[in-house]
Design a protein around this motif. Sequence first.
Motif, PDB file in Angstrom:
ATOM      1  N   TRP A  61      18.144 -43.971  24.668  1.00  9.08           N
ATOM      2  CA  TRP A  61      18.783 -42.963  23.613  1.00  9.08           C
ATOM      3  C   TRP A  61      18.404 -41.533  23.766  1.00  9.08           C
ATOM      4  N   VAL A  62      17.039 -41.435  23.414  1.00 10.95           N
ATOM      5  CA  VAL A  62      16.496 -40.144  23.497  1.00 10.95           C
ATOM      6  C   VAL A  62      16.724 -39.622  24.914  1.00 10.95           C
ATOM      7  N   SER A  63      16.460 -39.943  26.013  1.00 12.78           N
ATOM      8  CA  SER A  63      16.483 -39.359  27.377  1.00 12.78           C
ATOM      9  C   SER A  63      18.022 -38.955  27.592  1.00 12.78           C
ATOM     10  N   CYS A  64      19.036 -39.776  27.496  1.00 11.85           N
ATOM     11  CA  CYS A  64      20.394 -39.418  27.671  1.00 11.85           C
ATOM     12  C   CYS A  64      20.932 -38.309  26.708  1.00 11.85           C
ATOM     13  N   ALA A  65      20.364 -38.286  25.400  1.00 14.00           N
ATOM     14  CA  ALA A  65      20.597 -37.094  24.472  1.00 14.00           C
ATOM     15  C   ALA A  65      20.301 -35.651  25.206  1.00 14.00           C
ATOM     16  N   LEU A  66      19.009 -35.716  25.999  1.00  7.71           N
ATOM     17  CA  LEU A  66      18.639 -34.407  26.447  1.00  7.71           C
ATOM     18  C   LEU A  66      19.512 -33.315  26.898  1.00  7.71           C
ATOM     19  N   PRO A  67      20.756 -33.673  27.927  1.00  8.02           N
ATOM     20  CA  PRO A  67      21.495 -32.550  28.226  1.00  8.02           C
ATOM     21  C   PRO A  67      22.320 -32.154  27.133  1.00  8.02           C
ATOM     22  N   TYR A  68      22.672 -33.029  26.157  1.00  5.81           N
ATOM     23  CA  TYR A  68      23.507 -32.550  25.080  1.00  5.81           C
ATOM     24  C   TYR A  68      22.418 -31.367  24.254  1.00  5.81           C
ATOM     25  N   TYR A  69      21.541 -31.827  23.971  1.00  4.34           N
ATOM     26  CA  TYR A  69      20.661 -31.056  23.047  1.00  4.34           C
ATOM     27  C   TYR A  69      20.367 -29.797  23.721  1.00  4.34           C
ATOM     28  N   ILE A  70      19.865 -29.761  24.924  1.00  2.00           N
ATOM     29  CA  ILE A  70      19.355 -28.640  25.880  1.00  2.00           C
ATOM     30  C   ILE A  70      20.664 -27.442  25.960  1.00  2.00           C
ATOM     31  N   SER A  71      21.618 -28.225  26.197  1.00  2.00           N
ATOM     32  CA  SER A  71      22.975 -27.195  26.587  1.00  2.00           C
ATOM     33  C   SER A  71      23.513 -26.570  25.095  1.00  2.00           C
ATOM     34  N   GLY A  72      23.280 -27.335  24.262  1.00  2.00           N
ATOM     35  CA  GLY A  72      23.697 -26.829  22.736  1.00  2.00           C
ATOM     36  C   GLY A  72      25.240 -26.999  22.767  1.00  2.00           C
ATOM     37  N   GLU A  73      25.941 -28.145  23.527  1.00  2.00           N
ATOM     38  CA  GLU A  73      27.256 -28.082  23.426  1.00  2.00           C
ATOM     39  C   GLU A  73      27.470 -28.962  22.109  1.00  2.00           C
ATOM     40  N   ILE A  74      26.724 -29.689  21.815  1.00  2.00           N
ATOM     41  CA  ILE A  74      26.976 -30.401  20.249  1.00  2.00           C
ATOM     42  C   ILE A  74      25.785 -29.926  19.604  1.00  2.00           C
TER      43      ILE A  74
END
Length: 461
Positions: A61-74
């Motif tokens: 849950w945490v690791s798969c959220a990384l691309p969303y968080y780092i990119s700022g798309e969500i």
Amino acid sequence: MILCLPLSLYYQTGHLHNFISSILICLLGGGLLLFAARNMDLTVNKREGYLIVVLAWLTLWVSCALPYYISGEIGSITDIFFETMSGLTTTGATIINDIEALPRDILFWRSFTQWLGGMGIIVLTVALLPLLGIGGIELFVAEAPGPTSEKLHPRIKDTAKALWFIYLGFTLLLWFLLWWNGMDWFDGINHALTTMATGGFSTKNASIAYYSPQIQYITAVFMLLAGVNYSLHYLALRGKFKTVFKSDELRSYFYMVSVLTLIITVAVFQVTDITIEKAFRDSLFQIASIITTTGFVTADYTSWDPSITAVFFLLLFMGACAGSTAGGIKMIRHTVLFKNSILEFKRLLHPRAMIRLKLNGRIVPPRVLTHILVFFLLYIGTFIFGTIIVIIAGEDLLTAAGAVATSISNVGPGIGEVGPVNNFATMNGFTKWFLSLIMLIGRLELFTVFIIFTPYFWKNS
């Protein structure tokens, strides 16, 4: 995440470094854990298997959220974790209002999380990473969807490999058919991933309604195939069709889809002004989508008629076959409960007779029947409790019931303000976190999560 790098380069999304950063964080975290465990006993018993599955999903849950968080798309952390959990659990509920505005590498990652969650990342690990040296059967039983996990091979990693090869084969076949019938290659791979995962994430705001009738029919067929027990797919590929057709669950599954499609088609044709073909297509598609817990949309079933809406609400609790990628209660549990209820009338008339429940010609042990009855109790209890919590959090009864039902069954669309043409974006932060937990509980079949909160779990004996 490495698969997203070529898309970042090809489409010039500007997220190449964001995915690289996510990859490095995962490698660093995994490497540190592996180093810390280098001298530990890696034997896994059943109790540890349940705990590992829950902790692995929380870590994912945490690791798969990384691309969303780092990119700022969500935007917010809450929305990031809701979308990630919805993907991994193949629920398909979303907080994104304009899906088509997302960069293509993020869209692919969003779909790919569903594909991974479809068969289960633990099964993938057991199949492809035997170098860990841990026993696999405990993890497989805790992870595999359904009340039983039938082994196709004596070795558990061979079973997991067989499941994944079938899963991959269906995905590639569907990708080809979608492309052949007019969907571009990128949309095709995304919808192939999320269809076989029975997830329902789409690259279009209108979901599958955006595409041609041919594509809708193809998608409906593959949703139904994805809802079949993968052990039966394996037997069919081996030519053992006689064994496949003996499955009581499979017959119940297709009987229900056929009868409901006929009834809903007639009802929709009467209450709308669409053609009989479109009434049939929309009815078949939406029934397949809901019963397999995929969640794709071609029509707003809540606008047809209140009685039809009620039918689709009940279908949220149905689920397809055990051993498939679908969520929900599963057809095998409904079949066993129905058969046992009918036999109970016979037992009342013949109290001294030994009347045993049979499934596929074999007697169902009392322990399995008890397990199924307890599962039903937990499922309905969790639904009622969750609905009350969401109402307290500020939602109306219809929306709360729809949101909890679709979350615990991993469907996606529900009723009320979370119907097929709406999403979960307007819900408050607490409700989103709570529904994310409900999604996880439903995906891991309730017992896997609830068991770690019992005192028996933590006792040594």
